[in-house]
Write a protein that holds these residues in place. Structure first.
Motif, PDB file in Angstrom:
ATOM      1  N   ALA A 228       0.819  -1.213   0.000  1.00 26.62           N
ATOM      2  CA  ALA A 228       0.000   0.000   0.000  1.00 26.62           C
ATOM      3  C   ALA A 228       0.848   1.256   0.000  1.00 26.62           C
ATOM      4  N   GLU A 229       2.069   1.145  -0.567  1.00 24.43           N
ATOM      5  CA  GLU A 229       2.905   2.346  -0.598  1.00 24.43           C
ATOM      6  C   GLU A 229       2.342   3.283  -1.654  1.00 24.43           C
ATOM      7  N   ASN A 230       2.379   4.557  -1.333  1.00 22.73           N
ATOM      8  CA  ASN A 230       1.762   5.516  -2.236  1.00 22.73           C
ATOM      9  C   ASN A 230       2.776   5.992  -3.284  1.00 22.73           C
ATOM     10  N   SER A 231       3.346   5.031  -4.034  1.00 25.02           N
ATOM     11  CA  SER A 231       4.359   5.396  -5.034  1.00 25.02           C
ATOM     12  C   SER A 231       3.734   5.365  -6.414  1.00 25.02           C
ATOM     13  N   ASN A 232       3.470   6.534  -6.929  1.00 24.91           N
ATOM     14  CA  ASN A 232       2.869   6.601  -8.254  1.00 24.91           C
ATOM     15  C   ASN A 232       3.965   6.686  -9.313  1.00 24.91           C
ATOM     16  N   THR A 233       4.740   5.616  -9.464  1.00 25.68           N
ATOM     17  CA  THR A 233       5.836   5.647 -10.427  1.00 25.68           C
ATOM     18  C   THR A 233       5.578   4.633 -11.528  1.00 25.68           C
ATOM     19  N   SER A 234       6.450   4.633 -12.530  1.00 28.05           N
ATOM     20  CA  SER A 234       6.284   3.682 -13.636  1.00 28.05           C
ATOM     21  C   SER A 234       6.800   2.292 -13.257  1.00 28.05           C
ATOM     22  N   ARG A 235       7.276   2.109 -12.017  1.00 27.45           N
ATOM     23  CA  ARG A 235       7.814   0.808 -11.586  1.00 27.45           C
ATOM     24  C   ARG A 235       7.109   0.205 -10.388  1.00 27.45           C
ATOM     25  N   HIS A 236       6.079   0.856  -9.885  1.00 25.06           N
ATOM     26  CA  HIS A 236       5.400   0.351  -8.683  1.00 25.06           C
ATOM     27  C   HIS A 236       3.950   0.018  -8.949  1.00 25.06           C
ATOM     28  N   LEU A 237       3.543  -1.127  -8.439  1.00 26.76           N
ATOM     29  CA  LEU A 237       2.131  -1.511  -8.452  1.00 26.76           C
ATOM     30  C   LEU A 237       1.718  -1.779  -7.011  1.00 26.76           C
ATOM     31  N   ALA A 238       0.436  -1.642  -6.725  1.00 27.54           N
ATOM     32  CA  ALA A 238      -0.052  -1.981  -5.385  1.00 27.54           C
ATOM     33  C   ALA A 238      -0.276  -3.492  -5.283  1.00 27.54           C
ATOM     34  N   GLU A 239      -0.509  -4.130  -6.436  1.00 26.12           N
ATOM     35  CA  GLU A 239      -0.670  -5.590  -6.496  1.00 26.12           C
ATOM     36  C   GLU A 239       0.273  -6.097  -7.572  1.00 26.12           C
TER      37      GLU A 239
END
Ligand code: 4AD
Ligand code: MG
Length: 476
Positions: A228-239
């Motif tokens: 549930a990290e709030n990383s809105n990057t092109s390399r992070h997904l929440a799942e």
């Protein structure tokens, strides 16, 4: 007459044999040539209609996206670029696709646009190729481990432990959020929750995989993980999906040897088995690169990059050596890095990219990080300052894998728990594994989507998972 797929029709020698295929219309040109696609391959097969002998009404319904059944003779093709085509004798529309409203036109759409149409984007060449490759990599992962005596373990998805100590987890509860039970101190009373305690979605299957490795020697997990990290990057997904092997009687060097061999195997598997899709994706990337300023272009094309990784040893160095390189680098001296470079602080993606893309120009395995910002389970080195951790950094992707040798000494592990504020009663079963037949062991976690990014050359992680989950986004 049996039904065919596009893939097997294209592999047949044309000799006028009768064939039948159900597929979707990609394009329809000159009232004569239908390009048919069914997802079995990036290629289409051409069906040629004799429009003078077909009803105009019927031909009007041959539109992009329509599902059709085509019957006819398979003949050698007159046109360039294809070996065979179907001379149509029967055409049936199975499902219409109204061109006035169908969002996908036979032209190039932006990836941003297609993300909003994630339910339809499978139908494009790009996503067809990406998801065939995603399947291929998943299969190759199981094949690799199976052939080497690893056992696949299904570790739990709901958990009461926080393996990474990150604290960024999705809570799982059946309590009434509007009116949760409280204890005397006014806190939520989780003993009344479904499991009688606070539970979350797992961030990693590692701790449980270790328990299995300490009996079955070589195991791996391959499952969904949630952050549930709030990383809105092109390399992070929440799942996202993670592959976590764990090996008993193995140290950090064995772990590095395994990840290097594993990644090279996977890349070779893609090159050997998904050539058509890779060539398409390589062309697609090359076209995109043309639109970029010279300085931002990638040094190698997709296929070259894959071949390079498959055939070159990864660079191995310690975190301390990396800090030295970074502090002596041009961007550091010219104050181009946004984040500080100092022994004891974690590396940021700008530093990782510099090492991989500029300094070494190849995959890098960084080891022996400061204990202060790594997880409690990593084995403390003799210097008492660093741990036997390893991160694998890839060009264009950054960190693709994180792993370590595990702390097998009960007393040291307990001290690490204490230092990191982890209560023993929460990890009692993990600690107990160090009381009975404890031994050296090691493992790592490979981010599946980061692997797919590298193999397909896609620049955004949202484009390598069918339906991405990111902050503020759970459509579909
Ligand atoms: O480095 P991480 O956090 O390591 C672990 O979870 C360990 N328990 C692994 C182990 O030793 N068994 O995550 C492992 C990898 C990362 O290197 C990255 O590739 C991927 O998982 N990853 C993510 N991928 C997509 N979205 C995210 N939010 C990710 N976080 C980590
Ligand atoms: Mg990591």
């Amino acid at each position: 007459m049996s039904q065919h797929t596009v893939k097997d029709l294209l592999a047949l020698a044309p000799s006028g044999q009768e064939v039948e295929i159900k597929a979707w219309v990609r394009t329809f040109r000159s009232n004569r040539f239908i390009a048919l696609s069914d997802g079995t391959t990036i290629n289409t097969i051409q069906a040629v209609v004799d429009f003078e002998n077909m009803s105009e009404e019927l031909l009007k319904r041959v539109t992009t996206g329509a599902a059709v059944c085509v019957k006819g003779k398979l003949e050698a093709s007159q046109g360039k670029g294809q070996s065979s085509e179907i001379q149509v004798s029967g055409l049936e529309i199975l499902g219409d696709s109204d061109p006035e409203v169908y969002p996908l036109q036979p032209k190039k759409h932006s990836l941003d646009f297609l993300r909003e149409k994630a339910h339809l984007r499978f139908r494009t060449n790009t996503f067809g190729a990406v998801f065939r490759l995603r399947h291929g990599m998943s299969y190759a992962i199981h094949k690799y481990f199976n052939e080497r005596g690893f056992f696949n373990m299904h570790t739990p998805i709901i958990t009461a432990s926080d393996a990474e100590g990150a604290g960024e987890m999705f809570q799982v509860t059946t309590l009434d959020l509007k009116n949760p039970p409280k204890n005397e101190a006014g806190e939520i009373n989780y003993s009344e929750d479904f499991f009688g305690k606070e539970t979350n979605l797992t961030v990693s299957g590692q701790l449980e995989a270790e328990m299995a490795a300490l009996a079955l020697r070589k195991v791996y997990t391959f499952g969904p993980t949630f952050r549930a990290e709030n990383s809105n990057t092109s390399r992070h997904l929440a799942e996202f999906w993670m592959i976590e092997p764990e090996v008993a009687f193995a140290d950090l060097t064995d772990n590095m040897d395994l990840i290097e061999d594993f990644l090279q195997y996977l890349v070779k598997y893609a090159l050997d088995n998904y050539r058509d899709d890779l060539e398409f994706l390589a062309q697609r990337e090359a076209q995109e690169e043309k639109g970029k300023p010279e300085a931002e272009r990638k040094a190698m094309g997709l296929i070259e990059r894959l071949e390079f990784v498959a055939n070159h040893k990864f660079e191995r160095l310690t975190y301390t050596e990396a800090i030295d390189i970074l502090r002596n680098s041009k961007p550091f001296k010219k104050k181009k890095f946004k984040y500080p470079v100092e022994w004891g602080t974690d590396l940021q993606s700008e530093h990782e990219r510099y090492l991989v893309e500029k300094h070494f120009e190849k995959p890098v395995i960084l080891t022996d990080y400061p204990a202060s910002f790594k997880a409690f389970y990593m084995r403390l080195n003799d210097d008492q300052k660093t741990v036997a951790a390893m991160d694998v950094l890839f060009p264009g992707v950054g960190e693709i894998t994180g792993g370590s040798q595990r702390e097998e000494r009960l007393d040291v592990l307990k001290r690490r728990c204490e230092a990191m504020g982890i209560e023993e009663e929460h990890v009692w079963w993990y600690l107990e594994s160090r009381m009975f037949g404890t031994c050296q062991h090691a493992g790592f976690g490979l981010g599946f989507e980061r692997l797919i990014m590298f193999v397909t050359g896609m620049g955004n992680i949202r484009d390598v998972i069918p339906f991405p989950r990111t902050p503020q986004n759970c459509e579909f």
